[in-house]
Enzyme design. Structure first.
Site, PDB file in Angstrom:
ATOM      1  N   ASP A   1     -17.548 -14.537  24.114  1.00 51.68           N
ATOM      2  CA  ASP A   1     -16.855 -13.822  23.024  1.00 51.68           C
ATOM      3  C   ASP A   1     -17.086 -12.325  23.183  1.00 51.68           C
ATOM      4  O   ASP A   1     -17.807 -11.697  22.401  1.00 51.68           O
ATOM      5  CB  ASP A   1     -17.420 -14.332  21.681  1.00 51.68           C
ATOM      6  CG  ASP A   1     -16.739 -13.690  20.472  1.00 51.68           C
ATOM      7  OD1 ASP A   1     -15.739 -12.973  20.651  1.00 51.68           O
ATOM      8  OD2 ASP A   1     -17.227 -13.914  19.341  1.00 51.68           O
TER       9      ASP A   1
ATOM     10  N   GLU B   1     -27.078 -11.134  24.321  1.00 50.91           N
ATOM     11  CA  GLU B   1     -26.432 -10.030  23.589  1.00 50.91           C
ATOM     12  C   GLU B   1     -27.115  -8.715  23.969  1.00 50.91           C
ATOM     13  O   GLU B   1     -28.330  -8.672  24.149  1.00 50.91           O
ATOM     14  CB  GLU B   1     -26.566 -10.332  22.081  1.00 50.91           C
ATOM     15  CG  GLU B   1     -26.426  -9.167  21.126  1.00 50.91           C
ATOM     16  CD  GLU B   1     -25.046  -8.525  21.099  1.00 50.91           C
ATOM     17  OE1 GLU B   1     -24.033  -9.260  21.078  1.00 50.91           O
ATOM     18  OE2 GLU B   1     -25.001  -7.290  21.097  1.00 50.91           O
TER      19      GLU B   1
ATOM     20  N   CYS C   1      -0.772   5.839   7.198  1.00 50.75           N
ATOM     21  CA  CYS C   1      -2.100   5.414   7.651  1.00 50.75           C
ATOM     22  C   CYS C   1      -1.975   4.560   8.906  1.00 50.75           C
ATOM     23  O   CYS C   1      -1.027   3.796   9.045  1.00 50.75           O
ATOM     24  CB  CYS C   1      -2.746   4.608   6.524  1.00 50.75           C
ATOM     25  SG  CYS C   1      -4.308   3.860   6.993  1.00 50.75           S
TER      26      CYS C   1
ATOM     27  N   CYS D   1       0.828  -1.210   0.000  1.00 55.09           N
ATOM     28  CA  CYS D   1       0.000   0.000   0.000  1.00 55.09           C
ATOM     29  C   CYS D   1       0.862   1.260   0.000  1.00 55.09           C
ATOM     30  O   CYS D   1       1.791   1.377   0.798  1.00 55.09           O
ATOM     31  CB  CYS D   1      -0.888  -0.024   1.235  1.00 55.09           C
ATOM     32  SG  CYS D   1      -1.824   1.476   1.438  1.00 55.09           S
TER      33      CYS D   1
ATOM     34  N   CYS E   1     -10.674 -11.002  21.052  1.00 51.23           N
ATOM     35  CA  CYS E   1      -9.947 -10.222  20.049  1.00 51.23           C
ATOM     36  C   CYS E   1      -8.921  -9.309  20.706  1.00 51.23           C
ATOM     37  O   CYS E   1      -8.367  -8.431  20.065  1.00 51.23           O
ATOM     38  CB  CYS E   1     -10.926  -9.407  19.196  1.00 51.23           C
ATOM     39  SG  CYS E   1     -11.949  -8.305  20.159  1.00 51.23           S
TER      40      CYS E   1
ATOM     41  N   GLN F   1     -18.469 -10.617  12.307  1.00 51.07           N
ATOM     42  CA  GLN F   1     -17.006 -10.762  12.180  1.00 51.07           C
ATOM     43  C   GLN F   1     -16.555 -10.217  10.819  1.00 51.07           C
ATOM     44  O   GLN F   1     -17.221 -10.461   9.816  1.00 51.07           O
ATOM     45  CB  GLN F   1     -16.602 -12.226  12.317  1.00 51.07           C
ATOM     46  CG  GLN F   1     -16.941 -12.854  13.663  1.00 51.07           C
ATOM     47  CD  GLN F   1     -16.001 -12.417  14.794  1.00 51.07           C
ATOM     48  OE1 GLN F   1     -15.045 -11.680  14.600  1.00 51.07           O
ATOM     49  NE2 GLN F   1     -16.317 -12.869  15.996  1.00 51.07           N
TER      50      GLN F   1
ATOM     51  N   TYR G   1     -22.464 -12.849  24.751  1.00 48.68           N
ATOM     52  CA  TYR G   1     -22.019 -11.868  23.753  1.00 48.68           C
ATOM     53  C   TYR G   1     -22.200 -12.494  22.359  1.00 48.68           C
ATOM     54  O   TYR G   1     -21.238 -12.643  21.601  1.00 48.68           O
ATOM     55  CB  TYR G   1     -20.553 -11.470  23.957  1.00 48.68           C
ATOM     56  CG  TYR G   1     -20.185 -11.068  25.371  1.00 48.68           C
ATOM     57  CD1 TYR G   1     -20.254  -9.736  25.762  1.00 48.68           C
ATOM     58  CD2 TYR G   1     -19.766 -12.019  26.315  1.00 48.68           C
ATOM     59  CE1 TYR G   1     -19.903  -9.351  27.054  1.00 48.68           C
ATOM     60  CE2 TYR G   1     -19.419 -11.649  27.608  1.00 48.68           C
ATOM     61  CZ  TYR G   1     -19.487 -10.314  27.972  1.00 48.68           C
ATOM     62  OH  TYR G   1     -19.132  -9.938  29.250  1.00 48.68           O
TER      63      TYR G   1
ATOM     64  N   CYS H   1      -8.241   0.980  -0.441  1.00 47.65           N
ATOM     65  CA  CYS H   1      -7.656   0.275   0.705  1.00 47.65           C
ATOM     66  C   CYS H   1      -7.581  -1.205   0.378  1.00 47.65           C
ATOM     67  O   CYS H   1      -8.582  -1.829   0.035  1.00 47.65           O
ATOM     68  CB  CYS H   1      -8.476   0.500   1.965  1.00 47.65           C
ATOM     69  SG  CYS H   1      -7.861  -0.539   3.307  1.00 47.65           S
TER      70      CYS H   1
ATOM     71  N   CYS I   1      -2.791  -0.330   9.097  1.00 46.83           N
ATOM     72  CA  CYS I   1      -1.921  -1.516   9.094  1.00 46.83           C
ATOM     73  C   CYS I   1      -0.613  -1.197   9.817  1.00 46.83           C
ATOM     74  O   CYS I   1      -0.088  -0.101   9.678  1.00 46.83           O
ATOM     75  CB  CYS I   1      -1.582  -1.927   7.665  1.00 46.83           C
ATOM     76  SG  CYS I   1      -2.993  -2.531   6.746  1.00 46.83           S
TER      77      CYS I   1
END
Ligand code: SAH
Length: 456
Positions: free
Chosen positions: A387, A339, A78, A72, A414, A289, A318, A162, A81
């Site tokens: 999660d 949730e 940016c 990129c 995550c 996701q 969740y 992107c 990443c």
């Protein structure tokens, strides 16, 4: 003593979880942005603190074998990443290391009894995101721009394409900006809380080929909305079908991506996609996701870890739009999803119907509240999936889980830091760490997903 503006030559000996390379000078860790483990560099010190320093690269004297040319053109500016200059195989090793470091250094967890697998990567780690969120604003010279925030700031770095997402998403951004210019529509100014267009959010269904564009605005409507619709529908979209265009009303001062209210400008209120052979409806405000190919691997891992045999009761905390619940339902007697976002639970209920699943039930509310209520009612699940979002779970929920005393807990996370904290709590409460599987849902970034099995 190291001082600001001094110049050194040093080797990058490790990688921090932020993606910065780490050099050691006079026993101090020096963090170098965009460096790669194995590089030999000339660096300039930009900041010195008592326990670490920061530096920038002046020149790469000998590049690391792990280094590659980032694909990129705005990689260095940016904030999207952090690892695009590092060979993909090395990225996967680093992500396993990030999880290991978090669990051992932050969580002080004993991993000696646990199987710790290598990170599951992608075959082609390109254009994997099904969701792109582009902030829209004004440059210093007053011209409109849209793209991504620079690292650690809210300066927008303009982009034309992107490489994490479908080209269609970037084309939608160009279309929205050109509509704004032609119709004199202002961009939102965060500091002044004035101006109209805040963000463009584009979601695409990998398997359904349906796309949704959501324009988040500080107001109720846009001038000449039909012109915006025409512009978006005129984009060359290949296999994709732009099935839904939505105005999202977001007049709050906070920085949430979307407000609660939506108005459909064109097409449907939600799009659908297929995951693990099931059909899922997704509304704009529902979590879904972002890397569908890796999500299937993640869910398969989670369900394998649970060793479902058809007879168990499963709680999915969740649960979002019910993806894990419904994938597990085929192999369980009863599943219960919880949730906090009402729209997501509506999707989950609809998704159970779409797929003819009758042994799933869903509750709207916080995991804290509902897990306690389910415990009070005497629920004792065999397996609990958990999660949570990046901030992790909380002690009320974790206590309810411990009191329900399931045979297995499968934690999907995550964020390795909050994962470490919550695993520490669960292991102190009588659970043993058995399996740890990092999954690369976010190639070229430092983010890593992880699935962990705990047994009573
Ligand atoms: N398991 C789902 C969703 C995971 S993301 C999937 O794989 O798609 C985390 C979810 O937790 C989001 O849907 C978010 O809306 C929800 N959430 C956030 N805080 C919550 C809370 N306190 N109680 C219950 N759900 C919450």
């Amino acid at each position: 003593m190291i001082k600001k503006n001094e110049i050194y030559q040093a080797e990058v000996v490790a990688t921090a979880s932020s993606g910065d390379g780490i050099c050691r000078i006079d026993n101090l860790a020096v963090f170098v942005e965009n460096a790669c483990e194995g590089d030999f560099l000339e660096i300039k010190i930009t900041n010195v603190k008592s326990s670490y320093a920061n530096a920038e690269i002046l020149c790469i004297i000998t590049p690391s074998d792990y280094r590659k040319e980032p694909e990129c053109p705005v990689f260095n500016r940016c904030g999207g990443c952090q690892l695009m200059h590092i060979d993909y195989k090395k990225q996967l090793e680093l992500k396993k290391q990030f999880v290991f470091d978090s669990l051992t250094r932050l969580g002080h967890l004993d991993l000696s009894e646990a199987e710790f697998f290598d990170t599951i990567g992608m075959e082609k780690p390109e254009r994997y995101r099904n969701k792109m969120v582009f902030p829209i604003g004004k440059k210093a010279d007053g011209r409109l721009t849209g793209g991504f925030y620079a690292a650690k700031s809210h300066n927008i770095i303009a982009l034309s394409d992107c490489l994490l997402g479908d080209k269609f998403a970037s084309d939608c951004l160009s279309a929205v900006i050109s509509y704004m210019k032609e119709n004199n529509v202002s961009a939102y100014d965060e500091a002044a809380h004035k101006g109209l267009v805040r963000r463009l959010f584009v979601r695409t269904g990998l398997y359904s080929h349906e796309a949704m564009a959501v324009i988040s605005i500080n107001g109720k409507s846009l001038p000449n909305e039909k012109k915006l619709v025409d512009k978006l529908l005129n984009i060359e979209s290949g296999e994709l079908n732009l099935a839904s265009i939505i105005i999202n009303i977001n007049d709050s001062k906070n920085n949430l991506v979307l407000g609660a209210q939506n108005r459909t400008l064109f097409g449907k209120k939600s799009i659908y996609d297929i995951l693990c052979g099931l059909d899922f409806e997704v509304s704009p405000n529902s979590f879904y996701q972002v890397n569908p190919m890796q999500t299937e691997k993640l869910y398969n891992t989670a369900i394998d870890f649970a060793e479902l045999k058809g007879s168990q009761t499963v709680l999915d905390l969740y649960c979002g739009i019910g993806t894990i619940s419904l994938c597990a339902a085929k192999k369980a007697a009863r599943v219960i999803g919880v949730e906090i976002v009402e729209q997501a639970i509506k999707n989950a209920e609809e998704n159970a119907k779409r797929n003819g699943i009758k042994n799933a039930e869903f509750y709207t509310g916080s995991a804290e509240d509902i897990s306690q209520k389910l415990l009070d009612k005497g629920l004792s699940p065999d397996v609990i999936f958990i999660d949570p979002p990046r901030k992790g779970s909380d002690e009320v929920t974790l206590n309810a889980i411990l009191n329900m005393s399931p045979e297995k807990i499968v934690y999907v996370s995550c964020n390795p830091a909050t994962l470490a904290r919550d695993l520490k709590y669960l292991t102190a409460g009588g659970y043993a760490l058995k399996k740890i599987q990092p999954v690369d849902m976010f190639p070229n970034t430092v983010h890593v997903e992880c699935c962990v099995l705990l047994c009573r």
